[in-house]
Write an enzyme that holds these catalytic residues in place. Sequence first.
Site, PDB file in Angstrom:
ATOM      1  N   LYS A   1      -8.727   3.781  -3.388  1.00  0.00           N
ATOM      2  CA  LYS A   1      -9.257   3.519  -1.960  1.00  0.00           C
ATOM      3  C   LYS A   1     -10.700   4.072  -1.905  1.00  0.00           C
ATOM      4  CE  LYS A   1      -7.880   2.326   2.584  1.00  0.00           C
ATOM      5  NZ  LYS A   1      -6.729   2.444   3.550  1.00  0.00           N
TER       6      LYS A   1
ATOM      7  N   GLU B   1       0.890  -1.169   0.054  1.00  0.00           N
ATOM      8  CA  GLU B   1      -0.173  -0.089  -0.005  1.00  0.00           C
ATOM      9  C   GLU B   1       0.897   1.251  -0.090  1.00  0.00           C
ATOM     10  OE1 GLU B   1      -3.681   1.843   2.556  1.00  0.00           O
ATOM     11  OE2 GLU B   1      -2.626   0.213   3.359  1.00  0.00           O
TER      12      GLU B   1
ATOM     13  N   CYS C   1      -6.241  -2.522   2.018  1.00  0.00           N
ATOM     14  CA  CYS C   1      -6.437  -2.635   3.460  1.00  0.00           C
ATOM     15  C   CYS C   1      -7.625  -2.639   3.964  1.00  0.00           C
ATOM     16  CB  CYS C   1      -5.504  -1.218   3.922  1.00  0.00           C
ATOM     17  SG  CYS C   1      -4.932  -1.526   5.579  1.00  0.00           S
TER      18      CYS C   1
END
Length: 318
Positions: free
Chosen positions: A137, A46, A171
Amino acid sequence: MTKNQIRIAVVQASPILFDKLSSMEKIISKTKEAAGQGADLVVFPEVFLPGYPRGLGFGTRVGSRNTAGREDWKRYWESAIEIPGVETEALGELAKETGVYLVIGVVERDREFSRGTLYNSVVYIGPDGEVAGKHRKLVPTGSERLLWGQGDGSTLTVIDTPFGRIGGLICWENYMPLARTAMYAQGIDIFITPTADARDTWQSTIRHIACEGRCFVVSSNQFVTKDSYPADLACYEDIKDDPGIMCRGGSAIVGPLGEYVVEPLYNQEGMLIADLDLSLVAQSRFDFDAVGHYSRPDVFQLIVNRQKQDIVRGFNQE
């Protein structure tokens, strides 16, 4: 025709935070190392480019921001990349030279409107040297919202490759059941989960996704030490009492029935190499297919808005 075999390399490392050049140099060296071991697909953590600013507050308190924090954020903004841009062109040349697919977590700077907003993104680059897709994201977690904007449904990306369909979520997006379902519905075979979560519970998450999605799950995390932080940051005081190891890692590869192909790597930099047999994906869906024979569309339905959400329409942003 899909190839049943793929060799995958998962990088667990960290660059010098806020240092785009350091990130690019490490991506180049690790990719060449992976390609030298025969990798077809190389996965980085990430926001590896230019790093995850764990522990830093950027001068914020509820209701206020200070000047020093704004200066640090501008420094972070300057180390972000645009997609497409100079850095993705260089990464494309790297992918073409080594013949691999690259999946890299990046901090993406908006290039269409104000150019002021950053996104926590993943960029997919094919061995032809082209950007094959990206994902932003959907919901930055907790105080990450100070740094990054929210993505939209237009980047719920899954990409066809000679060895199956690849894609993923970043995540804690992986805790969003509907986001996972949207990925499963695109026939994903290799589910990639770049993360900054080094806790034991993350391992439960990736093993569950593998069982639920009947797919391989590839989790890449950073191994971060405090000496990778520039000491001249205004907000360096935020981490002065933190331990030397800021993130212990935990990268792993999980098979489509939830078993480890490669167990988690902790407390060191490293690279996980594994040969995946994609025929196991079809075998695993014999008794469970979340969006197929085990779904109940008469009871449950999911509507996914794949439209790009623009604040202003009608202008040519190129």
